[in-house]
Design a protein around this motif. Structure first.
Motif, PDB file in Angstrom:
ATOM      1  N   ALA A 111      37.854  59.921  71.092  1.00  0.00           N
ATOM      2  CA  ALA A 111      37.571  61.148  71.848  1.00  0.00           C
ATOM      3  C   ALA A 111      37.953  61.014  73.311  1.00  0.00           C
ATOM      4  O   ALA A 111      38.249  62.009  73.979  1.00  0.00           O
ATOM      5  CB  ALA A 111      36.089  61.506  71.712  1.00  0.00           C
ATOM      6  N   MET A 112      37.972  59.778  73.826  1.00  0.00           N
ATOM      7  CA  MET A 112      38.390  59.539  75.211  1.00  0.00           C
ATOM      8  C   MET A 112      39.906  59.566  75.364  1.00  0.00           C
ATOM      9  O   MET A 112      40.427  59.380  76.456  1.00  0.00           O
ATOM     10  CB  MET A 112      37.863  58.186  75.696  1.00  0.00           C
ATOM     11  CG  MET A 112      36.384  58.103  75.870  1.00  0.00           C
ATOM     12  SD  MET A 112      35.923  56.410  76.346  1.00  0.00           S
ATOM     13  CE  MET A 112      34.158  56.478  76.162  1.00  0.00           C
ATOM     14  N   GLY A 113      40.625  59.731  74.264  1.00  0.00           N
ATOM     15  CA  GLY A 113      42.078  59.786  74.322  1.00  0.00           C
ATOM     16  C   GLY A 113      42.757  58.463  74.071  1.00  0.00           C
ATOM     17  O   GLY A 113      43.982  58.355  74.191  1.00  0.00           O
ATOM     18  N   LEU A 114      41.978  57.443  73.700  1.00  0.00           N
ATOM     19  CA  LEU A 114      42.567  56.131  73.403  1.00  0.00           C
ATOM     20  C   LEU A 114      43.119  56.157  71.992  1.00  0.00           C
ATOM     21  O   LEU A 114      42.404  56.474  71.033  1.00  0.00           O
ATOM     22  CB  LEU A 114      41.523  55.033  73.581  1.00  0.00           C
ATOM     23  CG  LEU A 114      41.048  54.890  75.026  1.00  0.00           C
ATOM     24  CD1 LEU A 114      39.746  54.128  75.094  1.00  0.00           C
ATOM     25  CD2 LEU A 114      42.107  54.211  75.863  1.00  0.00           C
ATOM     26  N   HIS A 115      44.387  55.841  71.864  1.00  0.00           N
ATOM     27  CA  HIS A 115      45.094  55.965  70.597  1.00  0.00           C
ATOM     28  C   HIS A 115      44.703  54.865  69.623  1.00  0.00           C
ATOM     29  O   HIS A 115      44.822  53.681  69.929  1.00  0.00           O
ATOM     30  CB  HIS A 115      46.606  55.927  70.850  1.00  0.00           C
ATOM     31  CG  HIS A 115      47.420  55.944  69.605  1.00  0.00           C
ATOM     32  ND1 HIS A 115      47.487  57.033  68.780  1.00  0.00           N
ATOM     33  CD2 HIS A 115      48.179  54.988  69.019  1.00  0.00           C
ATOM     34  CE1 HIS A 115      48.266  56.751  67.755  1.00  0.00           C
ATOM     35  NE2 HIS A 115      48.698  55.515  67.868  1.00  0.00           N
ATOM     36  N   ASP A 116      44.212  55.255  68.459  1.00  0.00           N
ATOM     37  CA  ASP A 116      43.979  54.359  67.330  1.00  0.00           C
ATOM     38  C   ASP A 116      43.168  53.111  67.695  1.00  0.00           C
ATOM     39  O   ASP A 116      43.617  51.977  67.472  1.00  0.00           O
ATOM     40  CB  ASP A 116      45.325  53.960  66.721  1.00  0.00           C
ATOM     41  CG  ASP A 116      45.170  53.453  65.294  1.00  0.00           C
ATOM     42  OD1 ASP A 116      44.153  53.772  64.656  1.00  0.00           O
ATOM     43  OD2 ASP A 116      46.067  52.715  64.838  1.00  0.00           O
ATOM     44  N   PRO A 117      41.955  53.271  68.254  1.00  0.00           N
ATOM     45  CA  PRO A 117      41.130  52.090  68.534  1.00  0.00           C
ATOM     46  C   PRO A 117      40.805  51.357  67.242  1.00  0.00           C
ATOM     47  O   PRO A 117      40.716  51.966  66.174  1.00  0.00           O
ATOM     48  CB  PRO A 117      39.867  52.667  69.183  1.00  0.00           C
ATOM     49  CG  PRO A 117      39.823  54.088  68.739  1.00  0.00           C
ATOM     50  CD  PRO A 117      41.245  54.523  68.550  1.00  0.00           C
ATOM     51  N   ALA A 118      40.634  50.047  67.329  1.00  0.00           N
ATOM     52  CA  ALA A 118      40.451  49.230  66.133  1.00  0.00           C
ATOM     53  C   ALA A 118      39.163  48.416  66.223  1.00  0.00           C
ATOM     54  O   ALA A 118      38.712  48.045  67.311  1.00  0.00           O
ATOM     55  CB  ALA A 118      41.642  48.288  65.960  1.00  0.00           C
ATOM     56  N   TYR A 119      38.595  48.155  65.074  1.00  0.00           N
ATOM     57  CA  TYR A 119      37.384  47.350  64.961  1.00  0.00           C
ATOM     58  C   TYR A 119      37.764  45.871  64.916  1.00  0.00           C
ATOM     59  O   TYR A 119      38.564  45.451  64.080  1.00  0.00           O
ATOM     60  CB  TYR A 119      36.654  47.763  63.678  1.00  0.00           C
ATOM     61  CG  TYR A 119      35.453  46.926  63.321  1.00  0.00           C
ATOM     62  CD1 TYR A 119      34.401  46.738  64.215  1.00  0.00           C
ATOM     63  CD2 TYR A 119      35.350  46.358  62.055  1.00  0.00           C
ATOM     64  CE1 TYR A 119      33.290  45.995  63.868  1.00  0.00           C
ATOM     65  CE2 TYR A 119      34.235  45.612  61.686  1.00  0.00           C
ATOM     66  CZ  TYR A 119      33.207  45.435  62.596  1.00  0.00           C
ATOM     67  OH  TYR A 119      32.106  44.696  62.246  1.00  0.00           O
TER      68      TYR A 119
END
Length: 203
Positions: free
Chosen positions: A158-166
């Protein structure tokens, strides 16, 4: 005549700057991720976890170089000069940082990394919500964010960070393990059934 000399000096300086910039670009804008093992440039800011990251990189035979962050400052001239020198000499495939260490609030470092085409991997091992309020609207196609907490991934998107990963935290089995024959016996004063060890906010 004076005007002609001034123009010649001006254009001479401009040409020298352009030539220097082109030479630097040739040294920093090279193909990335061509070898089987990626080359990592690791921001070193004093987190205990960074020792574990270095041990893991060694165990995986991943070439890396440390990039010291003086006094945990952000955006210092010395840090940027060290970064550019390491990129030109070591030719890393990506820059790795923990909790956005080394990034500045204005986004200048992220813009510099975009200029030279160097991907950035930032692993949040604390709450990214508490850290990212200092970095509003700082996104880049070359930035990949990892979080130890799967529940934060939707917020990061939602902050615009593309494809965050775990990327969960883990335990080093060489450090935290039952005693082996030949180990120094544990201090009886520390013996207990369950313990918690941490070093956040020690000071």
């Amino acid at each position: 005549y004076v005007l002609a000399v001034a123009e010649e000096l001006h254009f001479g300086r401009a040409a020298a700057r352009l030539n220097a910039r082109a030479a630097f670009a040739r040294r920093t804008q090279y193909p990335r991720f061509r070898d089987a093992a990626p080359r990592a440039l690791l921001v070193q800011g004093g987190y205990f976890l960074q020792n574990e990251i270095e041990a893991a990189l060694r165990a995986l035979d991943i070439p890396f170089r440390g990039l010291p962050l003086p006094d945990l400052s952000r955006g210092s001239t010395a840090f940027v000069e060290g970064l550019l020198g390491a990129v030109a000499e070591f030719r890393p495939d990506f820059l790795l940082t923990v909790n956005h260490l080394g990034l500045d609030r204005e986004g200048r470092l992220l813009a510099l990394l975009a200029d030279i085409g160097l991907p950035l991997a930032s692993w949040f091992v604390d709450s990214p919500r508490l850290i990212l309020h200092d970095f509003p609207r700082q996104t880049s196609p070359l930035l990949t964010v990892f979080s130890w907490d799967r529940d934060t991934l939707a917020d990061l998107s939602a902050m615009g960070l593309h494809d965050p990963a775990y990327l969960p935290l883990a335990t080093d089995p060489e450090r935290f393990r039952p005693p082996r024959p030949g180990d120094i016996p544990p201090d009886p004063a520390w013996v207990c059934e369950v313990s918690f060890v941490g070093n956040s906010m020690v000071h």
